[in-house]
Motif scaffolding. Sequence first.
Motif, mmCIF file in Angstrom:
data_model
loop_
_atom_site.group_PDB
_atom_site.id
_atom_site.type_symbol
_atom_site.label_atom_id
_atom_site.label_comp_id
_atom_site.label_asym_id
_atom_site.label_seq_id
_atom_site.Cartn_x
_atom_site.Cartn_y
_atom_site.Cartn_z
ATOM 1 N N ARG A 2 0.807 -1.216 0.000
ATOM 2 C CA ARG A 2 0.000 0.000 0.000
ATOM 3 C C ARG A 2 0.843 1.269 0.000
ATOM 4 N NH1 ARG A 2 -4.195 -1.869 4.708
ATOM 5 N NH2 ARG A 2 -2.231 -2.102 5.842
ATOM 6 N N THR A 3 2.103 1.146 0.379
ATOM 7 C CA THR A 3 2.970 2.342 0.452
ATOM 8 C C THR A 3 4.186 2.234 -0.451
ATOM 9 O OG1 THR A 3 4.110 1.380 2.367
ATOM 10 C CG2 THR A 3 2.241 2.855 2.802
ATOM 11 N N GLY A 4 4.268 1.168 -1.231
ATOM 12 C CA GLY A 4 5.430 0.974 -2.092
ATOM 13 C C GLY A 4 5.441 1.907 -3.294
ATOM 14 N N ASP A 5 6.550 1.909 -4.005
ATOM 15 C CA ASP A 5 6.703 2.776 -5.179
ATOM 16 C C ASP A 5 5.910 2.278 -6.379
ATOM 17 O OD1 ASP A 5 8.435 4.417 -3.777
ATOM 18 O OD2 ASP A 5 10.219 3.294 -4.416
ATOM 19 N N ARG A 6 5.614 0.985 -6.414
ATOM 20 C CA ARG A 6 4.892 0.405 -7.545
ATOM 21 C C ARG A 6 3.410 0.280 -7.206
ATOM 22 N NH1 ARG A 6 8.090 -4.998 -8.600
ATOM 23 N NH2 ARG A 6 7.016 -5.042 -10.616
ATOM 24 N N VAL A 7 2.565 0.509 -8.188
ATOM 25 C CA VAL A 7 1.126 0.436 -7.996
ATOM 26 C C VAL A 7 0.708 -1.033 -7.988
ATOM 27 C CG1 VAL A 7 -1.130 1.026 -8.943
ATOM 28 C CG2 VAL A 7 0.772 2.652 -9.132
ATOM 29 N N PRO A 8 0.085 -1.515 -6.906
ATOM 30 C CA PRO A 8 -0.341 -2.917 -6.886
ATOM 31 C C PRO A 8 -1.637 -3.115 -7.671
ATOM 32 C CG PRO A 8 -0.867 -1.874 -4.789
ATOM 33 C CD PRO A 8 -0.163 -0.832 -5.617
ATOM 34 N N VAL A 9 -1.620 -4.075 -8.585
ATOM 35 C CA VAL A 9 -2.813 -4.486 -9.316
ATOM 36 C C VAL A 9 -2.978 -5.981 -9.080
ATOM 37 C CG1 VAL A 9 -3.928 -4.716 -11.560
ATOM 38 C CG2 VAL A 9 -2.535 -2.689 -11.073
ATOM 39 N N LEU A 10 -4.164 -6.366 -8.616
ATOM 40 C CA LEU A 10 -4.427 -7.754 -8.251
ATOM 41 C C LEU A 10 -5.330 -8.403 -9.290
ATOM 42 C CD1 LEU A 10 -5.123 -7.206 -4.445
ATOM 43 C CD2 LEU A 10 -2.934 -7.517 -5.600
ATOM 44 N N LEU A 11 -4.865 -9.501 -9.854
ATOM 45 C CA LEU A 11 -5.618 -10.229 -10.873
ATOM 46 C C LEU A 11 -6.421 -11.348 -10.217
ATOM 47 C CD1 LEU A 11 -2.817 -10.632 -13.578
ATOM 48 C CD2 LEU A 11 -4.475 -8.776 -13.336
ATOM 49 N N LEU A 12 -7.707 -11.434 -10.566
ATOM 50 C CA LEU A 12 -8.573 -12.485 -10.033
ATOM 51 C C LEU A 12 -8.984 -13.426 -11.164
ATOM 52 C CD1 LEU A 12 -10.141 -13.766 -7.719
ATOM 53 C CD2 LEU A 12 -11.993 -12.125 -8.146
ATOM 54 N N PRO A 13 -8.326 -14.594 -11.292
ATOM 55 C CA PRO A 13 -8.700 -15.545 -12.350
ATOM 56 C C PRO A 13 -10.042 -16.204 -12.016
ATOM 57 C CG PRO A 13 -6.544 -16.070 -11.369
ATOM 58 C CD PRO A 13 -7.218 -15.092 -10.474
ATOM 59 N N ILE A 14 -10.891 -16.313 -13.025
ATOM 60 C CA ILE A 14 -12.229 -16.886 -12.842
ATOM 61 C C ILE A 14 -12.489 -17.914 -13.944
ATOM 62 C CG2 ILE A 14 -14.703 -16.376 -12.752
ATOM 63 C CD1 ILE A 14 -13.946 -13.555 -11.819
ATOM 64 N N GLY A 60 -15.929 -31.400 -23.816
ATOM 65 C CA GLY A 60 -15.737 -32.480 -24.765
ATOM 66 C C GLY A 60 -15.130 -33.706 -24.118
ATOM 67 N N PRO A 61 -14.847 -34.731 -24.926
ATOM 68 C CA PRO A 61 -14.227 -35.943 -24.407
ATOM 69 C C PRO A 61 -12.715 -35.842 -24.268
ATOM 70 C CG PRO A 61 -14.729 -36.211 -26.727
ATOM 71 C CD PRO A 61 -15.255 -34.854 -26.343
ATOM 72 N N HIS A 62 -12.151 -34.684 -24.622
ATOM 73 C CA HIS A 62 -10.700 -34.559 -24.739
ATOM 74 C C HIS A 62 -10.058 -33.559 -23.797
ATOM 75 C CE1 HIS A 62 -12.434 -31.287 -27.000
ATOM 76 N NE2 HIS A 62 -11.266 -30.693 -27.061
ATOM 77 N N ALA A 63 -10.837 -32.644 -23.202
ATOM 78 C CA ALA A 63 -10.271 -31.549 -22.424
ATOM 79 C C ALA A 63 -10.808 -31.569 -20.999
ATOM 80 C CB ALA A 63 -10.583 -30.214 -23.091
ATOM 81 N N PRO A 64 -10.058 -31.025 -20.045
ATOM 82 C CA PRO A 64 -10.452 -31.114 -18.637
ATOM 83 C C PRO A 64 -11.627 -30.203 -18.271
ATOM 84 C CG PRO A 64 -8.442 -29.837 -18.860
ATOM 85 C CD PRO A 64 -8.728 -30.412 -20.215
ATOM 86 N N LEU A 65 -12.293 -30.571 -17.196
ATOM 87 C CA LEU A 65 -13.430 -29.797 -16.700
ATOM 88 C C LEU A 65 -13.035 -28.360 -16.368
ATOM 89 C CD1 LEU A 65 -14.830 -32.457 -14.188
ATOM 90 C CD2 LEU A 65 -15.813 -31.894 -16.424
ATOM 91 N N GLY A 66 -11.829 -28.174 -15.893
ATOM 92 C CA GLY A 66 -11.385 -26.852 -15.455
ATOM 93 C C GLY A 66 -10.723 -26.021 -16.527
ATOM 94 N N THR A 67 -11.005 -26.317 -17.791
ATOM 95 C CA THR A 67 -10.350 -25.618 -18.907
ATOM 96 C C THR A 67 -10.399 -24.101 -18.763
ATOM 97 O OG1 THR A 67 -10.628 -27.394 -20.528
ATOM 98 C CG2 THR A 67 -10.540 -25.161 -21.391
ATOM 99 N N ASP A 68 -11.566 -23.548 -18.471
ATOM 100 C CA ASP A 68 -11.711 -22.092 -18.446
ATOM 101 C C ASP A 68 -10.821 -21.458 -17.384
ATOM 102 O OD1 ASP A 68 -13.648 -22.518 -20.374
ATOM 103 O OD2 ASP A 68 -15.307 -22.387 -18.961
ATOM 104 N N GLY A 69 -10.825 -22.049 -16.195
ATOM 105 C CA GLY A 69 -9.987 -21.508 -15.128
ATOM 106 C C GLY A 69 -8.508 -21.675 -15.406
ATOM 107 N N LEU A 70 -8.140 -22.787 -16.041
ATOM 108 C CA LEU A 70 -6.738 -22.993 -16.405
ATOM 109 C C LEU A 70 -6.259 -21.907 -17.369
ATOM 110 C CD1 LEU A 70 -6.805 -26.861 -16.896
ATOM 111 C CD2 LEU A 70 -5.508 -25.641 -15.142
ATOM 112 N N ILE A 71 -7.107 -21.548 -18.322
ATOM 113 C CA ILE A 71 -6.752 -20.501 -19.272
ATOM 114 C C ILE A 71 -6.632 -19.153 -18.565
ATOM 115 C CG2 ILE A 71 -7.539 -19.223 -21.308
ATOM 116 C CD1 ILE A 71 -8.825 -21.888 -22.269
ATOM 117 N N SER A 72 -7.572 -18.857 -17.675
ATOM 118 C CA SER A 72 -7.501 -17.593 -16.930
ATOM 119 C C SER A 72 -6.222 -17.508 -16.110
ATOM 120 C CB SER A 72 -8.718 -17.458 -16.009
ATOM 121 O OG SER A 72 -9.914 -17.332 -16.741
ATOM 122 N N SER A 73 -5.884 -18.588 -15.426
ATOM 123 C CA SER A 73 -4.671 -18.585 -14.605
ATOM 124 C C SER A 73 -3.420 -18.453 -15.458
ATOM 125 C CB SER A 73 -4.602 -19.858 -13.763
ATOM 126 O OG SER A 73 -5.629 -19.861 -12.786
ATOM 127 N N ALA A 74 -3.406 -19.126 -16.605
ATOM 128 C CA ALA A 74 -2.246 -19.018 -17.499
ATOM 129 C C ALA A 74 -2.080 -17.598 -18.016
ATOM 130 C CB ALA A 74 -2.395 -19.998 -18.661
#
Length: 253
Positions: free
Chosen positions: A16-28, A35-49
Motif C-alpha cells: 500500500r505504500t510501495g513505489d509500484r502500484v499494486p494491481v491484483l488479478l482475479l482468475p475466474i 468435450g471428451p478430450h479436455a479437462p473440466l477446469g479448462t476455463d480456469g486454467l486458461i484464466s490462470s495461465a
Amino acid sequence: MTYFAELASPQVDALRTGDRVPVLLLPIGAVEPHGPHAPLGTDGLISSAMCERAVAHFSGDEHVRLLILPALPYGVTRYGASFAGAVHISEDTLHSLVVEVCTALVEQGLHRVLLVNNHFEPEHVETLRRAVRTMEVRHGVHIGHLDLVRRRHAAQLTPEFRAGECHAGRYETSLLLAERPELVDATSMRTLPRVRVNIPAAVANGKSTFEAMGMGQAYCGAPAEASGAEGSTTYDTLVAMLADAVRELAKEV
C-alpha cells in the motif's frame, strides 16, 4: 512473488505504500464438460495461465506490481448440466463471492482488482458485469474486468472465437496445448469432427443446453485442428489485452 496468498501480512501492508502500484488479478473459470478430450477446469486454467504470463510481462516494470489472487474456480454453468462433472453455482452466489472478495481488498486500500474470466456462458458473464457495477455503487470503486466477449476484444481473437464456436474447440484446445498439453487427450482430440454451433446465436434462439444446441459431446468448433503454436500466439494476444487493462487500471486514482 507471483501469488498474493503467498505473501506474509507485512508484505501486503507494504504494497500500500510501495513505489509500484499494486494491481491484483482475479482468475475466474468454471467446472464443466469440455468435450471428451479436455479437462473440466479448462476455463480456469486458461484464466490462470493468462495471469501468470501477464505477471512475467510486468516483471521488470517500475510502475506496476502485479499479483495473482487465489482463483475462483466455480461459475454459472447450466448448459452442460447433464454431463458428468458439471458443477454449477447460482448467479447470486457468484456475485456475492466476487463482491465480497473485492470489498475485503478495497477496505484495505487495495482497490485495483481486475477480473480475468474465460467462461462465457451469458448468465455468468452478466453476473461479473453486475459485480463490477455493484462495487461502483457501494464503494465508488471501479473494478477492472477484461470482458473478452465485448466486440472490441473478440475482434482481436481467432476466427473460431468470433464465429461463436469456442467451447472446447480449436480455440480453447490450442490454449491448453500451449500451457498444459498433458491434460489434453490428444488421441481423442484428433478424431473429433467439427461441430458448427454458434453458441450466442443458439442462446438467442432459446437453446439452453449443449444437447439442444447440437453439442452432443459437449464441444463445438474444431478441436482436431488445435495446436500449441496457435495457442501460444493467442496467449500473446490475450496478454497484450490484459496488459492494456492493467495499465488503464493502474492509472486510476
